[in-house]
Design a protein around this motif. Structure first.
Motif, PDB file in Angstrom:
ATOM      1  N   ASP A 512      -2.748 -10.217  10.540  1.00  0.00           N
ATOM      2  CA  ASP A 512      -3.059  -8.948  11.203  1.00  0.00           C
ATOM      3  C   ASP A 512      -2.302  -7.837  10.477  1.00  0.00           C
ATOM      4  N   LYS A 513      -3.058  -6.948   9.815  1.00  0.00           N
ATOM      5  CA  LYS A 513      -2.434  -5.906   9.016  1.00  0.00           C
ATOM      6  C   LYS A 513      -1.823  -4.800   9.865  1.00  0.00           C
ATOM      7  N   LYS A 514      -2.452  -4.474  10.978  1.00  0.00           N
ATOM      8  CA  LYS A 514      -1.989  -3.368  11.799  1.00  0.00           C
ATOM      9  C   LYS A 514      -0.610  -3.642  12.370  1.00  0.00           C
ATOM     10  N   ASN A 515      -0.410  -4.811  12.938  1.00  0.00           N
ATOM     11  CA  ASN A 515       0.873  -5.176  13.535  1.00  0.00           C
ATOM     12  C   ASN A 515       1.722  -6.043  12.613  1.00  0.00           C
ATOM     13  N   ARG A 516       1.264  -6.224  11.400  1.00  0.00           N
ATOM     14  CA  ARG A 516       1.962  -7.024  10.396  1.00  0.00           C
ATOM     15  C   ARG A 516       2.351  -8.398  10.967  1.00  0.00           C
ATOM     16  N   ASN A 568       7.002 -20.373  11.295  1.00  0.00           N
ATOM     17  CA  ASN A 568       7.393 -19.125  11.943  1.00  0.00           C
ATOM     18  C   ASN A 568       6.203 -18.183  12.063  1.00  0.00           C
ATOM     19  N   VAL A 569       6.261 -17.329  13.064  1.00  0.00           N
ATOM     20  CA  VAL A 569       5.323 -16.222  13.190  1.00  0.00           C
ATOM     21  C   VAL A 569       6.137 -14.965  13.471  1.00  0.00           C
ATOM     22  N   GLN A 570       5.856 -13.921  12.727  1.00  0.00           N
ATOM     23  CA  GLN A 570       6.580 -12.662  12.915  1.00  0.00           C
ATOM     24  C   GLN A 570       5.604 -11.509  13.021  1.00  0.00           C
ATOM     25  N   MET A 571       6.048 -10.437  13.666  1.00  0.00           N
ATOM     26  CA  MET A 571       5.221  -9.246  13.784  1.00  0.00           C
ATOM     27  C   MET A 571       6.124  -8.021  13.827  1.00  0.00           C
ATOM     28  N   GLU A 572       5.541  -6.857  13.517  1.00  0.00           N
ATOM     29  CA  GLU A 572       6.261  -5.585  13.555  1.00  0.00           C
ATOM     30  C   GLU A 572       5.499  -4.655  14.492  1.00  0.00           C
ATOM     31  N   PRO A 573       5.809  -4.677  15.782  1.00  0.00           N
ATOM     32  CA  PRO A 573       5.100  -3.815  16.734  1.00  0.00           C
ATOM     33  C   PRO A 573       5.379  -2.337  16.504  1.00  0.00           C
ATOM     34  N   PHE A 574       6.554  -2.038  15.940  1.00  0.00           N
ATOM     35  CA  PHE A 574       6.912  -0.655  15.609  1.00  0.00           C
ATOM     36  C   PHE A 574       7.525  -0.644  14.217  1.00  0.00           C
ATOM     37  N   LYS A 575       7.577   0.528  13.629  1.00  0.00           N
ATOM     38  CA  LYS A 575       8.134   0.651  12.291  1.00  0.00           C
ATOM     39  C   LYS A 575       9.592   0.206  12.286  1.00  0.00           C
ATOM     40  N   ASN A 576       9.921  -0.677  11.339  1.00  0.00           N
ATOM     41  CA  ASN A 576      11.282  -1.196  11.148  1.00  0.00           C
ATOM     42  C   ASN A 576      11.780  -2.023  12.325  1.00  0.00           C
ATOM     43  N   VAL A 577      10.870  -2.499  13.154  1.00  0.00           N
ATOM     44  CA  VAL A 577      11.218  -3.442  14.231  1.00  0.00           C
ATOM     45  C   VAL A 577      10.443  -4.735  13.976  1.00  0.00           C
ATOM     46  N   VAL A 630      10.729   0.806   2.310  1.00  0.00           N
ATOM     47  CA  VAL A 630      10.258  -0.338   1.542  1.00  0.00           C
ATOM     48  C   VAL A 630       9.177   0.098   0.567  1.00  0.00           C
ATOM     49  N   VAL A 631       8.942  -0.766  -0.415  1.00  0.00           N
ATOM     50  CA  VAL A 631       7.840  -0.611  -1.361  1.00  0.00           C
ATOM     51  C   VAL A 631       6.921  -1.812  -1.182  1.00  0.00           C
ATOM     52  N   GLY A 632       5.639  -1.563  -1.023  1.00  0.00           N
ATOM     53  CA  GLY A 632       4.678  -2.638  -0.835  1.00  0.00           C
ATOM     54  C   GLY A 632       4.350  -2.842   0.631  1.00  0.00           C
ATOM     55  N   TYR A 633       3.100  -3.238   0.884  1.00  0.00           N
ATOM     56  CA  TYR A 633       2.632  -3.442   2.252  1.00  0.00           C
ATOM     57  C   TYR A 633       2.192  -4.884   2.495  1.00  0.00           C
ATOM     58  N   GLY A 634       2.447  -5.764   1.538  1.00  0.00           N
ATOM     59  CA  GLY A 634       2.017  -7.142   1.677  1.00  0.00           C
ATOM     60  C   GLY A 634       3.001  -7.978   2.460  1.00  0.00           C
ATOM     61  N   VAL A 635       2.972  -9.288   2.223  1.00  0.00           N
ATOM     62  CA  VAL A 635       3.812 -10.197   2.992  1.00  0.00           C
ATOM     63  C   VAL A 635       5.283 -10.135   2.567  1.00  0.00           C
ATOM     64  N   GLU A 636       5.557  -9.557   1.392  1.00  0.00           N
ATOM     65  CA  GLU A 636       6.939  -9.464   0.934  1.00  0.00           C
ATOM     66  C   GLU A 636       7.252  -8.054   0.420  1.00  0.00           C
ATOM     67  N   PRO A 637       7.318  -7.058   1.312  1.00  0.00           N
ATOM     68  CA  PRO A 637       7.731  -5.726   0.877  1.00  0.00           C
ATOM     69  C   PRO A 637       9.184  -5.753   0.433  1.00  0.00           C
ATOM     70  N   LYS A 638       9.522  -4.911  -0.530  1.00  0.00           N
ATOM     71  CA  LYS A 638      10.872  -4.880  -1.071  1.00  0.00           C
ATOM     72  C   LYS A 638      11.618  -3.654  -0.562  1.00  0.00           C
ATOM     73  N   THR A 639      12.855  -3.873  -0.141  1.00  0.00           N
ATOM     74  CA  THR A 639      13.676  -2.772   0.360  1.00  0.00           C
ATOM     75  C   THR A 639      14.073  -1.855  -0.791  1.00  0.00           C
ATOM     76  N   VAL A 640      13.978  -0.556  -0.559  1.00  0.00           N
ATOM     77  CA  VAL A 640      14.283   0.421  -1.598  1.00  0.00           C
ATOM     78  C   VAL A 640      15.777   0.512  -1.849  1.00  0.00           C
ATOM     79  N   ASP A 641      16.574   0.693  -0.795  1.00  0.00           N
ATOM     80  CA  ASP A 641      18.016   0.840  -0.980  1.00  0.00           C
ATOM     81  C   ASP A 641      18.726   0.208   0.208  1.00  0.00           C
TER      82      ASP A 641
END
Length: 835
Positions: A512-516, A568-577, A630-641
């Protein structure tokens, strides 16, 4: 270890005809009558507001689209000199200033180190402070505007020797796109351009802002996460009205700040009309060397005290690595006859190994243009909380028609040619070899494009520990791009001492792309060091540095042979959560039972003792990282700093009987980490963690205070502790580390040129271990002790930036010195490219 992103930049430094002429170009050096260079002298085209400041060596370069025939050169304590310009281009000029004093247009010029009292420049500065909340976007409750950003990297200081070098043999056509910098006067060759157009919305009352990216376009290194992470980290936004500007993960004192009067000299140099508004010109330069400061000038309106224009150039004595020159320029546009809004923001960095004038390097340039401002159009909360779909088709690469319409600043002819040049360059085998080498250094992976596969990491191929001896490890992962919706990865390893093969395989897919919502799982058979972290993890392929380091302090023999499978199953209901729920099954036993036993009392065993723990757990955790980019919107986005806080809550439930699981228990853990930038006094890293285990569990399931027997400095570990020296079922720990970024050493004359940076740290842990858990693990052959009577603590002092890459920490043990083999003193270090 430091993250490898800057390797990409450093690698580009090794990869070192149309010239764009303006109407007037000048360069040269300003000296006094004794032949000494005059730093921070003011150089101006006569009858204009176009000027620059000489650098630390008295050198300057300046150009203008207009034709000028006279140059004005001035500095406090010297007579202003007029220099005739014989032609449009006047290079290598030598200007000599004679001692004296004068007045310019009834503006007093002060001689020597500038006083903070009775200084008209500082009087104006105070009025800027008083009015800054009334200027710019602060004046409006709601705002929106267009934003165009162009980021470019160029090879610079191009000369005939470079053009004829073997490095560029077969690629000579790239030099058809050379240009000349209007800031430095050096020739350069564009090698990468990235354009972004977006719409920005803001609500000052609620301190909300949202940026909708409507299109991007890039050339050169598209798809390379490392360079995009580097760009995002490097070119973070800043507000010149703030007291400190964060650049290169450091805090530079703004010349407009209230703290500026302590680190800058200010001189009221001139006044003139700019777009029918009377403005004052103030020159500023550092009071001391080696501090994170600028030199330059700014123009400010005489009624609103809003900035019209500001130039900032970092002095070469500033304690910053790999940056020979850094130049920032902002222009503000007059709106509604009284409000000045940011129109154009320009930043140029000259990256090089050395700060010598002729050193070759790479320009990193960012140009941001703002336009079409509108105000007082409120948006509901839902608007700011709704994230745009990053997978929207057509968003990433817009066509030429889109850019012709929305590009707020045109590309010059050489920049336009870069797109075609790089398309051609990617077909040249030699360039592919150079690119692959740099990419490996940056990411640690060898790219196999035709298979969409990466091999690596190259940094973990060789390891050593007392169970496996020398070990070879080969890994691979699928990689189609930075936005991959699924990924498979795995490894195989072989130990030459135990003659056993280890392996791991894992995969993840975004459903699910919307809720990651991401499903992940895998299995692993390996030898690991479980005493390297307090917080448990269901990361199947995660591995401890402690079990793979080539050299360690003392006997690194308390290792665990682990078989693990997890889902595991993970989701991001809000940005950075991020919320994750997972299940894992582990089989754990000692890899070296003669010296490190994981035995425990087991009434169901024929011997009454078991050596293997079989455990099935369900784990739920919540991760909140406000401010994380982050950079990237896929399954492994990379943290910028790493400039964000972290809140982690974890609950683990062990269930006895499921797939042979041995124990019922519960574990609750809470961690909080926060970096603080303390103005010009450096950066403080903080970390607090608490946890408790409910129920009786053996040693393999207890919380081990993380020791550090490697030679590397690793935050959140205790370098004076051996692995498993302290074991707990209830604990609380705190880690503090402050990097002064050289502020103290810069005050010591003989240490200034070293550019060393001082670091201090303190860490402590308290914990307890129940009698029941001690009794359960009584068959083990290592002592079980927790720091219960008094917290265990350590403190350290360190020096970083030695030879620009080395950090050394001297660590002292505060107590529990009577423990067997206690280390009262330890030296740790790190190697990395840090600005």
């Amino acid at each position: 270890m430091e993250r490898p992103t800057p390797y990409l930049l450093i690698g580009l430094l090794f990869l070192c005809s149309v010239l764009g002429f303006g109407q007037t170009k000048v360069s040269g050096i300003v000296k006094d009558e004794f032949g000494d260079p005059v730093a921070f002298a003011n150089v101006l085209f006569k009858n204009s507001t176009q000027g620059t400041i000489t650098n630390d060596n008295g050198r300057f370069y300046m150009e203008s689209e207009k034709r000028y025939d006279t140059l004005l050169v001035s500095f406090i304590g010297f007579e202003t000199t007029e220099v005739p310009l014989a032609s449009k281009v006047n290079y290598n000029m030598e200007v000599v200033l004679m001692e004296g004093s004068e007045k310019l247009d009834e503006v007093v010029i002060y001689v020597g180190k500038q006083s903070k009292k009775n200084n008209p420049a500082i009087d104006i500065l105070k009025k800027i402070w008083a009015n800054k909340q009334k200027n710019g976007l602060y004046k409006y409750k709601y705002y929106e505007h267009d934003k165009y950003e162009k980021i470019e990297f160029d090879l610079n200081t191009i000369d005939s020797a470079m053009m004829k070098s073997r490095v560029f043999k077969g690629m000579e056509f790239v030099f058809d796109n050379m240009d000349t910098s209007r800031i430095t006067g050096k020739t350069y060759l564009p090698i990468f351009i990235n354009e972004t157009f977006s719409k920005v919305y803001g609500d000052n009352g609620r301190k909300l802002e949202k940026e909708e990216v409507l299109g991007t376009r890039n050339s050169g290194f598209e798809g390379n996460q490392s360079i995009y992470r580097f760009i995002e980290d490097l070119y973070s936004d800043y507000n010149v009205y703030d007291n400190y500007l964060k650049l290169f993960d450091k805090s530079f004192t703004s010349p407009i700040s209230k703290t500026g009067v302590d680190v800058y000299n200010y001189v009221l140099a001139d006044s003139a009309y700019i777009e029918d508004k009377w403005c004052y010109n103030i020159i500023y330069y550092p009071r001391r060397k080696n501090e994170l400061t600028f030199k330059g000038d700014f123009w400010v309106n005489d009624t609103t005290f809003a900035l019209k224009r500001i130039n900032m150039q970092v002095t070469r004595s500033a304690n910053i690595n790999w940056v020979k020159d850094m130049y920032l320029e902002q222009e503000f546009e007059l709106v509604n006859d009284s409000v000045f809004l940011l129109k154009r923001d320009y930043m140029l960095n000259d990256f090089a190994f050395k700060k010598k004038e002729k050193a070759k390097g790479v320009y990193g340039k960012r140009t941001t243009v703002y336009d079409n401002y509108s105000f007082d159009k409120p948006k509901p909360d839902k608007f700011y909380k709704t994230e745009p779909d990053p997978f929207s088709p057509g968003l990433a690469q817009r066509d030429d028609a889109f850019w012709e319409k929305n590009r707020l600043e045109s590309l010059n002819e050489n920049e336009k040619g870069v797109y075609q040049m790089l398309d051609t360059l990617r077909t040249v085998p030699k360039f592919k070899s150079y690119y692959n080498l740099v990419s490996i250094l940056a990411s640690g992976y060898v790219e196999i494009d035709k298979w969409n596969l990466d091999l690596g990491s190259v940094y973990s191929v060789i390891g050593n520990n007392e169970a496996e001896g020398w070990r070879l490890r080969l890994g691979a992962r699928t990689y189609f791009g930075q936005n991959d919706p699924w990924r498979l990865q795995g490894f195989m390893a072989y130990g030459f001492k135990d003659k056993k093969v280890k392996f791991g395989i894992a995969g993840k897919v975004m459903v699910d792309k919307k809720n990651r919502i991401i499903l992940s799982g895998g299995t692993r058979r390996a030898i690991d060091q479980l005493g390297g972290s307090l917080t448990a993890s269901n990361d199947v392929l995660g591995r401890s540095v402690a079990s793979s380091g080539i050299l360690t302090v003392g006997a690194n023999n308390r290792l665990t042979n682990i078989k693990m499978s997890a889902l595991n199953v993970q989701m991001e209901p809000f940005k950075n959560v991020r919320v994750q729920v997972g299940a894992a099954h582990r089989d754990m036993k000692s890899a070296l039972p003669d010296v490190f036993s994981l035995d425990y009392i087991d009434p169901e065993s024929p011997t009454g003792i078991s050596s293997t723990t079989k455990q099935f757990d369900i784990q739920t955790h919540l991760l909140y990282t406000p401010g994380r980019r982050v950079v990237g919107y896929g399954v492994e986005p990379k943290t910028v700093d790493n400039n964000y806080s972290l809140f982690f809550l974890n609950y683990t439930k062990g269930i006895k009987g499921t797939w042979g699981s041995d124990f019922d228990y519960e574990k609750l853990q809470l961690a909080y980490a926060q970096p603080f930038t303390i103005g010009g006094f450096g950066r403080l890293k903080t970390s607090v963690e608490v946890g408790k285990t409910f129920g009786e569990v053996p040693l393999s399931l207890l919380s081990v205070v993380p020791g550090n027997q490697t030679f590397f400095t690793i935050f959140n570990t205790f370098p004076n502790l051996d692995f498993y020296e302290f074991v707990t079922d209830t604990y609380a720990s705190v880690h503090l580390e402050h990097n002064f970024n050289g502020r103290l050493f810069s005050r010591i004359p003989w240490m200034r040129k070293l550019n060393w940076r001082e670091i201090v740290g303190v860490r402590a842990v308290w914990g307890s271990l129940s009698d029941e858990n001690i009794a359960l693990s009584s068959p083990t052959n290592i002592p079980l002790e927790a720091p219960t009577d008094k917290p265990y603590y350590e403190y350290s002092v360190g020096v970083s930036n030695i030879f620009k890459v080395l950090r050394v920490d001297f660590n002292f043990r505060g107590n529990y010195l009577d423990n067997p083999n206690a280390r009262p003193f330890a030296i740790r270090g790190a190697i990395g490219f840090k600005f």
